[in-house]
Design an enzyme around this catalytic site. Structure first.
Site, PDB file in Angstrom:
ATOM      1  N   PHE A 251       0.850  -1.188   0.000  1.00 26.02           N
ATOM      2  CA  PHE A 251       0.000   0.000   0.000  1.00 26.02           C
ATOM      3  C   PHE A 251       0.880   1.230   0.000  1.00 26.02           C
ATOM      4  O   PHE A 251       1.842   1.329   0.767  1.00 26.02           O
ATOM      5  CB  PHE A 251      -0.890   0.039   1.248  1.00 26.02           C
ATOM      6  CG  PHE A 251      -1.578   1.373   1.451  1.00 26.02           C
ATOM      7  CD1 PHE A 251      -2.787   1.645   0.834  1.00 26.02           C
ATOM      8  CD2 PHE A 251      -0.989   2.372   2.229  1.00 26.02           C
ATOM      9  CE1 PHE A 251      -3.412   2.888   0.997  1.00 26.02           C
ATOM     10  CE2 PHE A 251      -1.601   3.614   2.390  1.00 26.02           C
ATOM     11  CZ  PHE A 251      -2.812   3.867   1.779  1.00 26.02           C
TER      12      PHE A 251
ATOM     13  N   LYS B 271     -28.464 -10.821  -5.519  1.00 24.02           N
ATOM     14  CA  LYS B 271     -27.363 -11.412  -4.744  1.00 24.02           C
ATOM     15  C   LYS B 271     -26.072 -10.997  -5.436  1.00 24.02           C
ATOM     16  O   LYS B 271     -25.882 -11.276  -6.621  1.00 24.02           O
ATOM     17  CB  LYS B 271     -27.517 -12.929  -4.715  1.00 24.02           C
ATOM     18  CG  LYS B 271     -26.413 -13.682  -3.986  1.00 24.02           C
ATOM     19  CD  LYS B 271     -26.786 -15.152  -3.896  1.00 24.02           C
ATOM     20  CE  LYS B 271     -25.672 -16.052  -3.424  1.00 24.02           C
ATOM     21  NZ  LYS B 271     -26.047 -17.474  -3.521  1.00 24.02           N
TER      22      LYS B 271
ATOM     23  N   ASN C  18     -16.351 -14.321  -6.180  1.00 24.52           N
ATOM     24  CA  ASN C  18     -15.927 -15.707  -5.961  1.00 24.52           C
ATOM     25  C   ASN C  18     -14.445 -15.996  -6.142  1.00 24.52           C
ATOM     26  O   ASN C  18     -14.074 -17.125  -6.465  1.00 24.52           O
ATOM     27  CB  ASN C  18     -16.734 -16.626  -6.882  1.00 24.52           C
ATOM     28  CG  ASN C  18     -18.050 -17.015  -6.226  1.00 24.52           C
ATOM     29  OD1 ASN C  18     -18.093 -17.273  -5.035  1.00 24.52           O
ATOM     30  ND2 ASN C  18     -19.123 -17.040  -6.998  1.00 24.52           N
TER      31      ASN C  18
ATOM     32  N   GLY D  30     -19.978 -17.507  -0.231  1.00 26.07           N
ATOM     33  CA  GLY D  30     -20.521 -17.562   1.123  1.00 26.07           C
ATOM     34  C   GLY D  30     -20.098 -16.324   1.878  1.00 26.07           C
ATOM     35  O   GLY D  30     -20.267 -15.205   1.401  1.00 26.07           O
TER      36      GLY D  30
ATOM     37  N   ASP E  78     -18.556  -8.068   6.317  1.00 25.11           N
ATOM     38  CA  ASP E  78     -17.897  -6.975   7.028  1.00 25.11           C
ATOM     39  C   ASP E  78     -18.798  -5.749   7.051  1.00 25.11           C
ATOM     40  O   ASP E  78     -19.802  -5.688   6.354  1.00 25.11           O
ATOM     41  CB  ASP E  78     -16.538  -6.665   6.382  1.00 25.11           C
ATOM     42  CG  ASP E  78     -16.651  -6.306   4.901  1.00 25.11           C
ATOM     43  OD1 ASP E  78     -17.327  -5.307   4.585  1.00 25.11           O
ATOM     44  OD2 ASP E  78     -16.072  -7.026   4.056  1.00 25.11           O
TER      45      ASP E  78
ATOM     46  N   GLU F  29     -42.374 -33.367   4.378  1.00 17.31           N
ATOM     47  CA  GLU F  29     -41.352 -32.309   4.441  1.00 17.31           C
ATOM     48  C   GLU F  29     -41.944 -30.956   4.068  1.00 17.31           C
ATOM     49  O   GLU F  29     -41.635 -29.929   4.675  1.00 17.31           O
ATOM     50  CB  GLU F  29     -40.189 -32.648   3.496  1.00 17.31           C
ATOM     51  CG  GLU F  29     -39.324 -33.794   3.990  1.00 17.31           C
ATOM     52  CD  GLU F  29     -38.319 -34.272   2.931  1.00 17.31           C
ATOM     53  OE1 GLU F  29     -37.258 -34.759   3.320  1.00 17.31           O
ATOM     54  OE2 GLU F  29     -38.622 -34.171   1.708  1.00 17.31           O
TER      55      GLU F  29
HETATM   56  C1  GLA Z   1     -20.847 -18.719  -4.610  1.00 26.55           C
HETATM   57  C2  GLA Z   1     -22.026 -18.489  -3.700  1.00 26.55           C
HETATM   58  C3  GLA Z   1     -23.049 -19.553  -3.904  1.00 26.55           C
HETATM   59  C4  GLA Z   1     -23.482 -19.561  -5.347  1.00 26.55           C
HETATM   60  C5  GLA Z   1     -22.287 -19.762  -6.249  1.00 26.55           C
HETATM   61  C6  GLA Z   1     -22.655 -19.617  -7.694  1.00 26.55           C
HETATM   62  O1  GLA Z   1     -20.116 -19.827  -4.216  1.00 26.55           O
HETATM   63  O2  GLA Z   1     -21.627 -18.416  -2.364  1.00 26.55           O
HETATM   64  O3  GLA Z   1     -24.152 -19.344  -3.050  1.00 26.55           O
HETATM   65  O4  GLA Z   1     -24.122 -18.341  -5.635  1.00 26.55           O
HETATM   66  O5  GLA Z   1     -21.269 -18.824  -5.956  1.00 26.55           O
HETATM   67  O6  GLA Z   1     -21.586 -19.755  -8.530  1.00 26.55           O
END
Ligand code: GLA
Length: 732
Positions: free
Chosen positions: A281, A477, A481, A530, A535, A615
């Site tokens: 940095f 969402k 990743n 996930g 944060d 279920e």
């Molecule tokens: C990540 C997310 C999952 C899903 C996959 C899709 O791993 O945490 O919930 O959305 O990507 O590629």
């Protein structure tokens, strides 16, 4: 006003309901930190930090007070510790001047108090009209480098925030080689640090270590706050626990590289520094330019972790999260990821929505795989164009079909990444981070986009807007990743490459700000494989976070328990998934999966069309039950009752939501170990009114609140693996 300015003593004191924080300008104009702890009547606390012993080999500033041989930057409790000149401990700020010299000696210039909380340019931060702001300005005694120290005081939550704006009035460029926000010098004594490490599918595992002379550091250099460490730590008394002892919670409102370090120094005092990780940095501040350090949020508790956590929870919910969903009842959603992965078409999704609706689910989320030619994770990130073959029509048509089932419709994006096999990459390979003459690292077959460049952010913004404008979309969402490597921007000269990690975060925040403000009716959920970016920075833009890709109810006990030290239940994405569980093959009762997900946002993540009638009936029951307890769980106080990290002490994990007035509570207890010869176990409750009478799950018998807190409730015995119970406590 929660700020006391005492001109005679030259002290600046921040006062909250239960805590107090004080600094004082000393005879040289150095801003010393005199106190942070339990509230008391005002006094000048300087006597507690006067340093007479243990400062050997500590140099004196040129103008040090006559006869005060012990006066040294190396011994002072400092509000802002600086590298280079005389302070050999952990330091926060490092300034290189245009002539190459390194170091500053900040001295007091002025201070002012203001009503309302300061805001930070281009960075997330807590907000609130009801808070107060103190700004203290310091200046290097040699060059015209100014440091504006910002303090936000949230009286009711015992929350104090800090940031620093560095301003360059030297007429020449300077370089920040360290720009950490927090210096916290604690009184003599021995302390522990609690921190939350982990990995993918195993986030925020609680660990506790003793702070000694060797540095204790939690940090990330992954370009994201990460699964591996969290930008939150607790410094506490050696014997502090949930209900006892001094605890200082420290969270960084930032989602990129961070560092929190603590160590004991030559006077056996503990110093803590926190902020942007100084590794790789550096940031040039041009003449008349400024640099803003990310915010650090602190809560002190004189009675353990529970009080500290509840202060953070309420403050995050009310004064960090924004938008209409921060306190709204959020829809129960179903996400198709674990149900179908990439293998779906519109008919499949609609059939899932149809079944889910019957159980009471309100929102259907189409996860990864709806765009470009993305039938696997090897391609198409960057091409945010609906795949009309797979969707058997246009995106607005699919949204309409889902809406016609009586469900809202949501969608997945991964805005910051790009696949090599994508039209965007073929057109603009330079949009991805890569170093000159070096093949970049791939991770999950993808690269990271250079969001330090505005045109790259604009490209993704325009693509997202096109999608979001085209259809009736109620939820997004936002995933990320992989972590960042090959950090290098073709848009910056060689001597500015140290700025790229931070400029990347500014680009991400810019995109988030633009998208979330343009779509105030969309519910945004943050995700990074996930819980890799759980944060306070992300929570400013998105009020909930997918807590972990691990949806197993038993593993989730530790993950959600660890997460709860800083973050509220209302922020924890939690879904019921199928068994055997996809991440660890464990089989747990459906009821237990539901009970654990209640202490989160509760949703589904499975193929509902494959469920048995029994279920389905259980899920319908759960949705009704979750809604019944929604207010209590999401807005109540939260208590950790039995830790899943201490199996030697109990076979159970238990937590509790309580109405702040103690009139109602809900306890969830889960047995995560089996034992052929189980001894009776009681769970002791918290937060009730000691002298009031309560019923447990509508019992005939009445229990004194004090009894429920001191004796507890006997946990019923169920003869199968991983049983769980809810205990609803109501006034008799
Ligand atoms: C990540 C997310 C999952 C899903 C996959 C899709 O791993 O945490 O919930 O959305 O990507 O590629």
């Amino acid at each position: 006003m929660a700020i006391i300015i005492n001109k005679e003593d030259k002290t600046y004191t921040l006062v909250t309901k239960n805590t107090m924080y004080q600094m004082k300008v000393d005879e040289l104009g150095v801003l010393e930190h005199t106190y942070y702890g339990a509230k008391m009547e005002y006094m000048d606390m300087h006597y507690g930090v006067e340093c007479k012993f243990g400062t050997s080999f500590s140099p004196n500033p040129a103008d040090y007070p006559k006869g005060e041989w012990a006066y040294s930057y190396n011994g002072l409790h400092q509000e802002m510790s600086c590298a280079g000149i005389g302070d050999f401990r952990l330091t926060a700020m490092g300034v290189r001047h245009s002539d190459g010299s390194f170091g500053v000696e900040p001295r007091f210039v002025s201070a002012r108090a203001e009503k309302g909380k300061y805001a930070l340019k281009d960075l997330p931060s807590f907000y609130g009209e009801e808070a107060d702001t103190l700004v203290v300005t310091l200046k290097d005694n040699t060059n015209d480098v100014y440091f504006h120290l910002y303090y936000g005081v949230f009286e009711d939550y015992d929350l104090i925030t800090r940031s620093i704006v560095v301003e360059n009035k030297t007429g020449k460029s300077i370089k920040l080689e360290k720009a950490m926000t927090l210096t916290l010098d604690l009184p003599c004594g021995s302390y522990d640090m609690l921190y939350f490490h982990g990995r993918h599918t195993r986030e925020r595992m609680l660990e506790r270590t003793s702070i000694k002379h060797a540095e204790t550091t939690v940090a990330s250099m992954r370009g994201a706050s990460s699964h591996m460490e969290n930008p939150f730590a607790i410094i506490c008394d050696k014997n502090a626990n949930e209900d006892y002892g001094s605890a200082w919670g420290i969270g960084i409102v930032y989602s990129g590289n961070f560092q929190i370090s603590a160590s004991k120094n030559l006077q056996e005092k503990t110093r803590v520094v926190a902020g942007i990780n100084p590794e790789n940095f550096s940031f040039e501040v041009e003449p008349n330019g400024t640099f803003t350090c990310p915010e650090v949020a602190m809560v002190y508790s004189d009675s353990g972790f529970a009080k500290m956590s509840n202060s953070f929870h309420h403050a995050i919910r009310n004064n960090l999260c924004r938008g209409k969903f921060k306190n709204a009842v959020r829809p129960v959603l179903i996400n198709n990821w674990e149900g179908t992965y990439f293998d779906f078409n519109a008919d499949k999704l609609v059939s899932m929505a149809h079944e889910a609706k019957k159980m009471g689910v309100e929102l259907f989320v189409m996860d990864d795989g709806w765009f470009g030619k993305r039938d696997n994770d090897r391609c198409a990130l960057g091409d945010w164009i609906p795949n009309e073959n797979k969707l058997q029509g246009t995106l607005p048509e699919l949204a309409r079909r889902i809406n016609e089932e009586g469900m809202k419709f949501g969608i997945w994006f991964e805005p910051e990444c790009i696949s090599e096999d994508s039209d965007l990459y073929r057109a603009h390979p330079d949009y991805a981070f890569a170093m000159p003459n070096r093949a970049p690292q791939v991770s999950r077959n993808q690269y990271v986009l250079d969001f330090s460049r505005k045109e790259v952010v604009d490209n993704i913004y325009n693509q997202m807007v096109k999608v979001l404008d085209s259809a009736n979309i109620s939820y997004v969402k936002w995933d990320f990743n992989r972590h960042i490597t090959d950090i290098y921007s073709v848009a910056l000269p060689a001597d500015k490459q140290g700025e790229v990690y931070h400029r990347y975060m500014l680009g991400v925040y810019d995109l988030l700000e633009r998208i979330t403000s343009r779509y105030p009716d969309i519910l945004f959920e943050s995700c990074s494989g996930g819980g890799g970016r759980f944060d306070m920075g992300m929570l400013y833009y998105m009020p909930q976070v997918w807590t972990s890709d691990n949806s197993d109810a038993i593993d989730r006990l530790k993950i959600q328990y660890g997460t709860s030290f800083a973050y509220p239940v209302s922020a924890m994405g939690a879904h019921v998934s199928v068994c055997p569980n996809h991440q660890n093959a464990r089989v747990t009762p459906l009821k237990t999966r539901g009970n654990v997900a209640y202490f989160g946002t509760y949703g589904l993540e499975l193929d509902v069309t494959k469920m048995t009638d029994e279920e389905k009936a259980e899920i319908s029951r759960q949705i009704k039950e979750f809604k019944q307890y929604y207010e209590l769980i999401q807005r109540g106080d939260y208590y950790r009752l039995i830790s899943p990290f201490t199996p030697q002490e109990s076979l159970y994990c238990a937590w509790e939501a309580v109405k702040p007035d103690g009139s109602e509570a809900l306890v969830c207890a889960v047995r995560y170990e089996t034992d052929a010869s189980t001894a009776p176990e009681y769970v002791k409750l918290k937060g009730l009114c000691p002298n009031k009478l309560y019923r447990v799950n509508g019992s005939e018998r009445k229990y004194l609140g004090a009894a429920l807190m001191n004796i507890g409730i006997l946990m019923e015995y169920d003869f199968f693996e991983y049983p769980s119970r809810l205990y609803h406590i109501t006034l008799a």
